[in-house]
Scaffold this motif. Structure first.
Motif, PDB file in Angstrom:
ATOM      1  N   LYS A  56       0.813  -1.013  -0.041  1.00  0.00           N
ATOM      2  CA  LYS A  56      -0.025   0.041  -0.236  1.00  0.00           C
ATOM      3  C   LYS A  56       0.841   1.267   0.291  1.00  0.00           C
ATOM      4  CE  LYS A  56      -4.098  -1.790   2.306  1.00  0.00           C
ATOM      5  NZ  LYS A  56      -4.887  -1.680   3.529  1.00  0.00           N
ATOM      6  N   ILE A  57       0.448   2.332  -0.925  1.00  0.00           N
ATOM      7  CA  ILE A  57       1.078   3.575  -0.955  1.00  0.00           C
ATOM      8  C   ILE A  57       0.233   4.399  -0.431  1.00  0.00           C
ATOM      9  CG2 ILE A  57       2.416   5.070  -2.303  1.00  0.00           C
ATOM     10  CD1 ILE A  57       3.525   2.188  -2.553  1.00  0.00           C
ATOM     11  N   TYR A  58       0.686   5.420   0.697  1.00  0.00           N
ATOM     12  CA  TYR A  58      -0.023   6.205   1.327  1.00  0.00           C
ATOM     13  C   TYR A  58       0.755   7.531   1.166  1.00  0.00           C
ATOM     14  CZ  TYR A  58      -1.959   2.665   4.396  1.00  0.00           C
ATOM     15  OH  TYR A  58      -2.578   1.668   4.982  1.00  0.00           O
ATOM     16  N   ILE A  59      -0.026   8.634   0.691  1.00  0.00           N
ATOM     17  CA  ILE A  59       0.556   9.899   0.663  1.00  0.00           C
ATOM     18  C   ILE A  59      -0.333  10.890   1.650  1.00  0.00           C
ATOM     19  CG2 ILE A  59       0.661  11.973  -1.012  1.00  0.00           C
ATOM     20  CD1 ILE A  59       0.880  10.014  -3.279  1.00  0.00           C
ATOM     21  N   ASP A  60       0.498  11.298   2.529  1.00  0.00           N
ATOM     22  CA  ASP A  60      -0.111  12.422   3.608  1.00  0.00           C
ATOM     23  C   ASP A  60      -1.277  11.521   4.485  1.00  0.00           C
ATOM     24  OD1 ASP A  60       1.521  14.409   2.696  1.00  0.00           O
ATOM     25  OD2 ASP A  60       0.138  15.211   1.452  1.00  0.00           O
ATOM     26  N   GLY A  61      -1.159  10.267   4.636  1.00  0.00           N
ATOM     27  CA  GLY A  61      -2.065   9.422   5.245  1.00  0.00           C
ATOM     28  C   GLY A  61      -3.055   8.942   4.728  1.00  0.00           C
ATOM     29  N   ASN A  62      -3.313   9.101   3.399  1.00  0.00           N
ATOM     30  CA  ASN A  62      -4.452   8.734   2.680  1.00  0.00           C
ATOM     31  C   ASN A  62      -4.058   7.617   1.676  1.00  0.00           C
ATOM     32  OD1 ASN A  62      -6.520  10.376   3.822  1.00  0.00           O
ATOM     33  ND2 ASN A  62      -5.618  11.944   2.377  1.00  0.00           N
ATOM     34  N   VAL A  63      -4.397   6.364   1.546  1.00  0.00           N
ATOM     35  CA  VAL A  63      -4.082   5.503   0.772  1.00  0.00           C
ATOM     36  C   VAL A  63      -4.224   6.228  -0.941  1.00  0.00           C
ATOM     37  CG1 VAL A  63      -4.648   3.188  -0.439  1.00  0.00           C
ATOM     38  CG2 VAL A  63      -4.994   3.620   2.059  1.00  0.00           C
ATOM     39  N   ALA A  64      -3.104   6.107  -1.469  1.00  0.00           N
ATOM     40  CA  ALA A  64      -3.087   6.566  -2.909  1.00  0.00           C
ATOM     41  C   ALA A  64      -3.149   5.566  -3.969  1.00  0.00           C
ATOM     42  CB  ALA A  64      -1.682   7.084  -2.937  1.00  0.00           C
ATOM     43  N   THR A  65      -2.575   4.188  -3.746  1.00  0.00           N
ATOM     44  CA  THR A  65      -2.881   3.057  -4.448  1.00  0.00           C
ATOM     45  C   THR A  65      -2.363   1.866  -3.777  1.00  0.00           C
ATOM     46  OG1 THR A  65      -2.339   2.254  -6.823  1.00  0.00           O
ATOM     47  CG2 THR A  65      -0.365   3.254  -5.502  1.00  0.00           C
TER      48      THR A  65
END
Length: 130
Positions: A56-65
């Motif tokens: 899982k890739i998170y950006i600023d705490g949100n799942v991006a992909t």
């Protein structure tokens, strides 16, 4: 500005995040440099080790992909500095990445770093395209 606890955009004058309630100070705010977005391509090269486990890739705490073995996915990210987290079942890694508006696209390779006791997912390389 964005709250790094939940990743939501909040007013510059906020003392608390209106979404998650976290206290706001300069340490947990991420500012974007413009309203422009950049395309970020997250790539997970095909490897035998850890091939069955998704990342899982998170950006600023949100799942991006979410990436499976040998998969690439493109997401749009606002220009500026963002906290990128790569998570796998055994561990996570965190890194601040500058998404600069001088580039049209960024390529971010993620992979598994072999450890003595456990493996760790991490950003392996970042390449920029003008």
């Amino acid at each position: 500005m964005f709250c790094t606890n939940c990743g939501k955009e909040i007013p510059d004058t906020s003392q608390f995040c209106t979404y998650c309630g976290s206290a706001v100070n300069q340490k947990n705010l991420i500012q974007t440099t413009s309203q422009k977005n950049i395309k970020a391509v997250f790539n997970r090269p095909k490897k035998f080790v850890g091939c069955a486990v998704s990342m899982k890739i998170y950006i600023d705490g949100n799942v991006a992909t979410v990436l499976k073995n040998g998969e690439s996915k493109e997401v749009e990210v606002p220009c500026g500095k963002h906290k990128v987290i790569v998570e796998m079942w055994s561990a996570i890694s965190e890194r601040e990445v500058e998404f600069s508006e001088e580039f049209s696209k960024m390529y971010i390779d993620v992979g598994i770093k072999m450890g003595f006791w456990a493996n760790k997912a991490e950003i392996i390389a970042i390449k920029n395209e003008k």
